[in-house]
Design an enzyme around this catalytic site. Structure first.
Site, PDB file in Angstrom:
ATOM      1  CB  SER A  29      -0.970  -0.042   1.185  1.00 19.06           C
ATOM      2  OG  SER A  29      -1.994   0.910   1.028  1.00 19.06           O
ATOM      3  CG  ASP A  86      -6.503  -2.967  -3.779  1.00 16.24           C
ATOM      4  OD1 ASP A  86      -7.069  -2.011  -3.222  1.00 16.24           O
ATOM      5  OD2 ASP A  86      -5.265  -3.111  -3.785  1.00 16.24           O
ATOM      6  CG  HIS A  98      -5.876  -2.102  -0.123  1.00 19.82           C
ATOM      7  ND1 HIS A  98      -4.934  -2.023  -1.124  1.00 19.82           N
ATOM      8  CD2 HIS A  98      -5.410  -1.324   0.891  1.00 19.82           C
ATOM      9  CE1 HIS A  98      -3.948  -1.226  -0.736  1.00 19.82           C
ATOM     10  NE2 HIS A  98      -4.215  -0.795   0.487  1.00 19.82           N
TER      11      HIS A  98
END
Length: 286
Positions: free
Chosen positions: A139, A221, A253
């Site tokens: 991320s 995601d 995600h």
């Protein structure tokens, strides 16, 4: 006691909100997993004398989580064990108390520490092959890993061999508007800032300072399209390297952090281990 919504001036779920008093209230707090004291006995089989090193940066929207949380302690212990690698887990100052570029500065300082401390730190001196360093993150941590590599390349690499870049569900913006980025990075170039959206800068992508890149995305995601865009842009940039893609079906995600025991989390970890262990090509080494 619940917060009075009339006193909230900025709200960025699931990360944090800001009160009119300036108080920062985080939606998610992390625990603290201290280093083992005393250390574990030597592993069996023992760690090879020269093993790859994974330089890992945690995610969390630049504003939550920590290298010291049990979430990342568990993940990186598993990654180190399966890949037979040494791992440096990077902590950094969090936004909004420490606006960007604090996270980038801290990550780069940690990379320089890796090189500067290698003669004196016994684990690095005895086991790490600094000609085979993989920068990795998930991320926002993947974003930081990318930008750390770009800066290291621009400053000559200071003797480290960058064997690869591993981006797990990378955060490279969400499109035409990104309120979080605008708030934690005041005075930035907006959504096309090269730190947030490197795909808008082909020359930057072409100069990426490693020989191999693995991009991991998840089907559900909300950042999937940006991961795919990074993959396409890198392939089309003229970059002299090999980029690989791994997609997990049916998952959101950072699902592997939320449910680390599921089969898809194990498959994702296995793919990262294969990437680390399958190649030793180094493009940038000074």
């Amino acid at each position: 006691m619940e917060s009075d919504p009339t006193q909230i001036t900025h709200d960025f779920p699931p990360f944090f909100r800001v009160h009119s008093t300036g108080h920062i209230e985080r939606y998610i707090t992390h625990d603290f997993k201290p280093p083992l004291r005393p250390p574990l006995p030597p592993p069996n089989p023992p760690i090879p004398p020269q093993t790859p090193l994974i330089f890992y940066t945690h995610g969390g929207g630049f504003s939550i989580e920590s290298a010291f949380s049990s979430t990342y302690h568990r993940l990186l212990n598993s990654l180190a064990s399966l890949s037979r690698s040494l791992i440096v887990s990077v902590d950094y100052r969090l936004a909004p108390e420490h606006p960007i570029p604090a996270c980038y500065e801290d990550s780069f300082a940690a990379l320089k520490w890796l090189h500067d401390s290698s003669p004196s730190d016994p684990w690095i001196a005895d086991h790490a092959d600094l000609r085979r360093v993989y920068l990795a993150g998930d991320s926002a941590g993947a974003n930081i890993a990318h930008n750390t590599l770009v800066r290291a390349r621009s400053e000559g690499g200071f003797g480290i061999g960058f064997a690869g870049l591993i981006l797990v569900h990378p955060f490279f913006g969400i499109g035409k508007a990104d309120r979080l980025w605008d708030y934690i990075c005041p005075g930035s170039g907006g959504v096309d800032d090269p730190r947030l959206h490197p795909m808008a800068h082909p020359g930057l992508m072409a100069g990426l300072g490693c020989g191999r890149v693995l991009i991991c995305v998840a089907e559900k995601d909300f950042l999937r399209s940006r991961g795919l865009g990074y993959y396409r842009s890198l392939k089309e940039s003229g970059w002299n390297g090999v980029v690989e893609m791994f997609e997990t079906s049916g998952e959101p995600h950072v699902f592997h952090l939320l449910d680390p025991t599921c089969a898809n989390a194990a498959a994702l970890l296995t793919r990262i281990v294969e990437f680390v262990n399958s190649g030793v090509r180094v493009l940038s080494s000074v």
